[in-house]
Design an enzyme around this catalytic site. Structure first.
Site, PDB file in Angstrom:
ATOM      1  N   ARG A 112      -1.021   2.210   0.346  1.00 34.26           N
ATOM      2  CA  ARG A 112      -1.089   2.375   1.926  1.00 34.26           C
ATOM      3  C   ARG A 112      -1.781   3.990   2.181  1.00 34.26           C
ATOM      4  O   ARG A 112      -2.423   3.994   3.206  1.00 34.26           O
ATOM      5  CB  ARG A 112       0.309   2.476   2.522  1.00 34.26           C
ATOM      6  CG  ARG A 112       0.256   2.526   4.070  1.00 34.26           C
ATOM      7  CD  ARG A 112       1.747   2.273   4.434  1.00 34.26           C
ATOM      8  NE  ARG A 112       1.778   2.270   6.017  1.00 34.26           N
ATOM      9  CZ  ARG A 112       2.184   3.514   6.755  1.00 34.26           C
ATOM     10  NH1 ARG A 112       2.607   4.407   6.213  1.00 34.26           N
ATOM     11  NH2 ARG A 112       2.044   3.326   7.946  1.00 34.26           N
ATOM     12  N   ILE A 128      -1.546   3.301  12.442  1.00 38.33           N
ATOM     13  CA  ILE A 128      -1.224   2.499  11.524  1.00 38.33           C
ATOM     14  C   ILE A 128       0.082   1.887  11.547  1.00 38.33           C
ATOM     15  O   ILE A 128       0.738   2.976  11.475  1.00 38.33           O
ATOM     16  CB  ILE A 128      -1.699   2.773  10.154  1.00 38.33           C
ATOM     17  CG1 ILE A 128      -1.328   1.784   9.078  1.00 38.33           C
ATOM     18  CG2 ILE A 128      -1.004   4.233   9.642  1.00 38.33           C
ATOM     19  CD1 ILE A 128      -2.002   1.948   7.589  1.00 38.33           C
ATOM     20  N   SER A 129       0.659   0.709  11.911  1.00 42.05           N
ATOM     21  CA  SER A 129       1.755   0.362  12.151  1.00 42.05           C
ATOM     22  C   SER A 129       2.702   0.909  11.159  1.00 42.05           C
ATOM     23  O   SER A 129       2.498   1.154  10.037  1.00 42.05           O
ATOM     24  CB  SER A 129       1.843  -0.985  12.295  1.00 42.05           C
ATOM     25  OG  SER A 129       1.456  -1.432  13.287  1.00 42.05           O
ATOM     26  N   GLN A 130       3.942   1.082  11.412  1.00 42.81           N
ATOM     27  CA  GLN A 130       5.268   1.400  10.650  1.00 42.81           C
ATOM     28  C   GLN A 130       5.157   0.247   9.556  1.00 42.81           C
ATOM     29  O   GLN A 130       5.021  -0.796   9.744  1.00 42.81           O
ATOM     30  CB  GLN A 130       6.551   1.537  11.427  1.00 42.81           C
ATOM     31  CG  GLN A 130       7.701   1.536  10.751  1.00 42.81           C
ATOM     32  CD  GLN A 130       8.903   1.554  11.469  1.00 42.81           C
ATOM     33  OE1 GLN A 130       8.808   1.236  12.836  1.00 42.81           O
ATOM     34  NE2 GLN A 130      10.112   1.644  10.908  1.00 42.81           N
TER      35      GLN A 130
END
EC number: 2.1.1.77
Length: 214
Positions: free
Chosen positions: A37, A63-65
């Site tokens: 990530r 960027i999503s959790q």
């Protein structure tokens, strides 16, 4: 780009946290443990990149959790070889998760800056997808039907255009609500005209923008 023992260790910690929060799909957890990530959020320190929280990326997007990524992906029940439409490519992190699970991914992004960057970047990690620049609320009708559709932005309602692009037996996952909070919703296409909707937990996403959105 370096994926060190430290980064891999931080991913193991993240996966442990996701399990504790209720994520059970082992394939999803393995994908999150494998994919670096920090490559998608290079401006952040490693500890921040692997914190379970959303982060700002280019073009005013996020960027999503990781928990949100895992939650949505788990609801899709991805099977290898399935044709999946992703609305909102963003950084490409969710895209890479879908590809890692064996899906044939079609992903659309309206922000050209993100589209250009991800189009070049993902193949360097070995992830191949079909990239489109355009209004995600319209889907990609020329490539329909899709076995699964994932919307990574909050919508005020479920666009009919996307429902029509679902294959019979297909699943749509979309956060539905106002601009402050959305309810994660799944729609199963039972037949040509019949759909079954189920609502889950509440989340907060950036808004879906387009002809069939806000």
């Amino acid at each position: 780009m370096l994926d060190s023992y430290k980064h891999k260790g931080l991913r193991k910690v993240l996966v442990k946290q996701l399990k504790e929060k209720g994520i059970k799909d082992e394939a999803v957890l393995k994908a999150i443990e494998k994919i670096p990530r920090h490559f998608f959020v290079e401006k952040y320190a490693a500890e921040v990149a692997y914190a379970d929280k959303a982060l700002q990326i280019d073009a005013g997007q996020t960027i999503s959790q990781p928990y949100t990524v895992a939650y949505q992906t788990e609801l899709l029940h991805i099977q290898k070889g399935e044709k999946v439409l992703e609305i909102g490519t963003g950084s490409g992190y969710q895209t890479s998760i879908l590809v890692e699970l064996g899906a044939k991914v079609y992903t659309i992004e309206r922000q050209k800056e993100l589209f250009d960057k991800t189009l070049k970047f993902l193949p360097t990690l070995g992830y191949t997808a079909n990239f489109y620049l355009g209004d995600g609320s319209n889907g990609i009708p020329e490539e329909a039907p899709f076995n699964k559709i994932l919307v990574t932005a909050g919508a005020p309602s479920i666009p009919d255009t996307l429902l029509k692009q679902l294959a019979i037996g297909g699943i749509l996952v979309i956060p539905v609500g106002d601009e402050k909070v959305q309810t994660m919703t799944t729609v199963l296409r039972v037949s040509e005209k019949e759909y079954e909707k189920v609502e889950f937990a509440q989340f907060r996403f950036v808004p879906l923008i387009g002809d069939k959105a806000w």
